[in-house]
Design an enzyme around this catalytic site. Sequence first.
Site, PDB file in Angstrom:
ATOM      1  N   ILE A 167       0.873  -1.174   0.000  1.00  0.00           N
ATOM      2  CA  ILE A 167       0.000   0.000   0.000  1.00  0.00           C
ATOM      3  C   ILE A 167       0.909   1.222   0.000  1.00  0.00           C
ATOM      4  O   ILE A 167       1.844   1.289   0.808  1.00  0.00           O
ATOM      5  CB  ILE A 167      -0.870   0.052   1.280  1.00  0.00           C
ATOM      6  N   CYS A 168       0.636   2.165  -0.887  1.00  0.00           N
ATOM      7  CA  CYS A 168       1.272   3.485  -0.809  1.00  0.00           C
ATOM      8  C   CYS A 168       2.794   3.308  -0.825  1.00  0.00           C
ATOM      9  O   CYS A 168       3.328   2.520  -1.614  1.00  0.00           O
ATOM     10  CB  CYS A 168       0.740   4.178   0.441  1.00  0.00           C
ATOM     11  N   THR A 169       3.501   4.012   0.035  1.00  0.00           N
ATOM     12  CA  THR A 169       4.962   3.917   0.049  1.00  0.00           C
ATOM     13  C   THR A 169       5.468   2.639   0.703  1.00  0.00           C
ATOM     14  O   THR A 169       6.683   2.494   0.895  1.00  0.00           O
ATOM     15  CB  THR A 169       5.585   5.149   0.737  1.00  0.00           C
TER      16      THR A 169
END
Lengths: 238, 238
Positions: free
Chosen positions: A134-136
């Site tokens: 997820i995301c970074t």
Amino acid sequence: MALDSPATTTPTPLPEPPKTPPQKYGMLLFPAFELLDVFGPLETLQRLTSYHKVDLILLSETLDTVTTKPGSSNMNAHNSTGFPGIVPTHTLDNAPEMDVLFVPGGLGTRSPNMNRTIDFIAETYPKVKYLITICTGSRLAAQSGVLDGKRATTNKASWNSTVALGPKVDWQPRARWTVDGNVWTSSGISAGVDATFAFLDWAYGEETATTIANLMEYERHTDPDWDPFADTFEVPGR
Amino acid sequence: MALDSPATTTPTPLPEPPKTPPQKYGMLLFPAFELLDVFGPLETLQRLTSYHKVDLILLSETLDTVTTKPGSSNMNAHNSTGFPGIVPTHTLDNAPEMDVLFVPGGLGTRSPNMNRTIDFIAETYPKVKYLITICTGSRLAAQSGVLDGKRATTNKASWNSTVALGPKVDWQPRARWTVDGNVWTSSGISAGVDATFAFLDWAYGEETATTIANLMEYERHTDPDWDPFADTFEVPGR
């Protein structure tokens, strides 16, 4: 370099859904993780418990409460207080068997103390059935090497610094989420909820995913290419 | 009874935004709270810390870790494991001054042991500037009496049992969220994120809210009347 021509990459087809759906879900925790990266997916998994057995494993380096407080005071310029603390269930050294490993993002992914967490991803990826970033969280996965040669995406607001950490990754500059084999990656923060729903839809069926989304009063983005934030943040190659 | 004619109710206009924006935010926690009811709003508040000082107060009856595990085994039919535990910062008995009190929902709102929490809402409402309920958090607020005579909404999947607890409330059967004076209420789970954004938009300005939404890669619902789930769950009077 993948960045020169990602828009022309042919998407890989979804693999066949598993005959036995996943049961054991691990979520990596570390200081200054992003709240919604973790709790968006966990909300959907808690709703999934109405239909399937789910074992949730909250993993961290130690069993100490994991705080979302930024690690340095210059990341908390207004001296805000009261960052939530979450209690892990297992350490990285005693992680049980898992079907799925989630890797969330957040400011903490930029900490210089992430080596053990990055090594854990490299050690664990060959043992799990699916990896979802997820995301970074993709920063950590990229540094572990497990995204090499794979289609992946990440947070669009911190695109350049993340893709620099994975020069062998086939980064997709316009994607809400990507699927390549058993690796699912999502764009920033809220995109993790859509990616998790896409995974549940694939692994447990559309009816289960739709029922959960309705009970959450959540309007899903079901198109993996929906990504206005690639433009908002002027991602190169979008 | 309000339920007979809510669709014809004239919406109350938004009050004037505060000259000094809120700083001290309380979030009520109790066993078996709904994860996203709490962490959707808290994600937006953590992002707000980039622009304003935010003091977050996590309130529970005791300082013990608050679990999201369902309180009874028949609410966990598949014997799932690993429900997250969150660490509160204050007890209800030593709650500091607050500008905003958030009341989340979840299975725990149906527990017979909620009297202290309900009393806390009644005691605290006169002392805060704003009350924001998410999902079935309105069950607790309705039982405390603070919604009496006010426009309010709630989770659409458990509409009937919730509105029965607040016969003097002006329940709105089709609303993503409502505002009446200093009381903001939202529909189910994910609606709490939109209501929180609407509150931030009003209290801190549209630019701040839009910047935070973009960084979260979140597509806001900005129309408080957007509510397809009123139809999905066949809410009476919609």
